[in-house]
Write an enzyme that holds these catalytic residues in place. Structure first.
Site, PDB file in Angstrom:
ATOM      1  N   ARG A   1       0.812  -1.216   0.000  1.00 47.35           N
ATOM      2  CA  ARG A   1       0.000   0.000   0.000  1.00 47.35           C
ATOM      3  C   ARG A   1       0.848   1.270   0.000  1.00 47.35           C
ATOM      4  O   ARG A   1       0.466   2.297   0.556  1.00 47.35           O
ATOM      5  CB  ARG A   1      -0.950   0.010   1.202  1.00 47.35           C
ATOM      6  CG  ARG A   1      -1.905  -1.175   1.256  1.00 47.35           C
ATOM      7  CD  ARG A   1      -2.793  -1.256   0.012  1.00 47.35           C
ATOM      8  NE  ARG A   1      -3.678  -2.416   0.106  1.00 47.35           N
ATOM      9  CZ  ARG A   1      -3.370  -3.618  -0.394  1.00 47.35           C
ATOM     10  NH1 ARG A   1      -2.239  -3.814  -1.028  1.00 47.35           N
ATOM     11  NH2 ARG A   1      -4.214  -4.616  -0.261  1.00 47.35           N
ATOM     12  N   CYS A  32     -10.749  -0.173   2.999  1.00 49.07           N
ATOM     13  CA  CYS A  32     -10.132  -0.276   4.325  1.00 49.07           C
ATOM     14  C   CYS A  32      -9.663   1.095   4.808  1.00 49.07           C
ATOM     15  O   CYS A  32      -9.006   1.838   4.070  1.00 49.07           O
ATOM     16  CB  CYS A  32      -8.955  -1.244   4.290  1.00 49.07           C
ATOM     17  SG  CYS A  32      -9.444  -2.975   4.142  1.00 49.07           S
ATOM     18  N   GLU A  66      -4.954   3.976   5.734  1.00 50.22           N
ATOM     19  CA  GLU A  66      -4.897   3.579   4.332  1.00 50.22           C
ATOM     20  C   GLU A  66      -5.730   4.558   3.508  1.00 50.22           C
ATOM     21  O   GLU A  66      -5.367   4.906   2.383  1.00 50.22           O
ATOM     22  CB  GLU A  66      -5.412   2.151   4.142  1.00 50.22           C
ATOM     23  CG  GLU A  66      -5.321   1.663   2.699  1.00 50.22           C
ATOM     24  CD  GLU A  66      -5.552   0.169   2.572  1.00 50.22           C
ATOM     25  OE1 GLU A  66      -6.231  -0.228   1.611  1.00 50.22           O
ATOM     26  OE2 GLU A  66      -5.045  -0.599   3.411  1.00 50.22           O
TER      27      GLU A  66
END
Length: 302
Positions: free
Chosen positions: A177, A226, A296
């Protein structure tokens, strides 16, 4: 922020820029939250350096918006102009095992288009909302794969150098990520090298991934995916769930009953509601487990 000067509006039109006045960001984000600003849609990549120079001369701050799927934007009148790439036609061109994809292309449609040309590898991304550019920036992945594995070349606008540049995949760091792109880099296009795979086999993989998502994620509700990254060797969702926080809410911002790392807009949630909920959950996890969860979701707080 608004584009009010008539001379500036004319100069933008000369660059092929479409202005959408007073656009609600709540309508352009999967979370359904965000204030208003004028939206400038870019139809030609080559106009970007001149466009940004023009905005700089007029002291107009700006932010780049992709598909709005991993984004929480502040409330009210926003202090920046929003820039967005218009989708070209075609969005994707196939050359052997290479897929040349515009950054504004929808991620799910890209996966499906490649599958129909017997190019697989990205089945796990079929249910991930947003654009290919957004997936590149955060190195989107699911079910054991990530898009960075297939990147061979990226065309982007480097704001720090005020020019369009092409990077080879080996020049880019793709991590969980996270990528080595600068925050103000603007993704323009990517070349993906994908493995050959029969369409029926790809389709079966897509069906399996879709079923997993349907059984574990709040697909019918407004969310940004998320909220927190998974800490090394742990699961953010599992920690939140163990604390019994599913269903916790602030106004219409709510921790999903289905997946504890998805926070949903259950009605007319404000950015303030969502940020308060995020801070509350993050604090509770730190107190209970000694883990500081990292966002995130990208936050543009006005």
């Amino acid at each position: 922020m608004r584009v009010e000067d008539s001379k500036l509006r004319a100069e933008l039109a000369d660059l092929g820029i479409e202005i959408r006045y007073g656009t609600s960001m709540a309508e352009l984000t999967s979370l359904g939250i965000g204030g208003t600003s004028d939206l400038l849609r870019i139809t030609r990549h080559e106009s970007i350096p001149e466009l940004l120079a023009l905005l700089d001369r007029n002291q107009i701050p700006y932010k780049f918006l992709g598909g709005g799927s991993n984004l929480l934007i502040g409330d009210g009148e926003l202090p920046w102009i929003i820039l967005q790439l218009a989708k070209p036609d075609p969005e994707i061109m196939i050359e052997g095992n290479l897929a040349h994809v515009d950054a504004a292309a929808d991620l799910g449609r890209t996966v499906t288009f490649c599958a129909k040309h017997d190019l697989g590898g990205m089945e796990g991304l079929i249910g991930v909302p947003g654009t290919v550019g957004g997936a590149l920036r955060m190195n989107a992945g699911a079910y054991g794969m990530q898009i960075g594995s297939y990147v061979r070349e990226v065309k982007l606008y480097r704001a720090a150098e005020r020019r369009i540049e092409i990077l080879r995949g080996t020049q880019i760091s793709f991590e969980y990520r996270h990528t080595s792109f600068a925050p103000d880099d603007m993704m323009l296009a990517v070349t993906l090298e994908l493995p050959s795979k029969p369409f029926k086999e790809i389709l079966q993989g897509i069906r399996i991934c879709n079923e997993k998502r349907r059984s574990s994620q709040p697909l019918g509700q407004k969310s940004a995916g998320c909220i927190f990254k998974n800490p090394p060797g742990a699961s953010a969702g599992r920690m939140i769930d163990e604390l019994g926080l599913k269903g916790l809410s602030v106004g219409d911002a709510k921790v999903s009953d289905r997946h504890a790392n998805f926070f949903v807009n259950a009605g007319e949630a404000s950015a303030k509601d969502m940020l308060t909920l995020i801070a509350d959950v993050r604090g509770r996890v730190e107190n209970a487990f000694g883990v500081k969860l990292e966002h995130e979701v990208v936050v543009w707080d006005a």
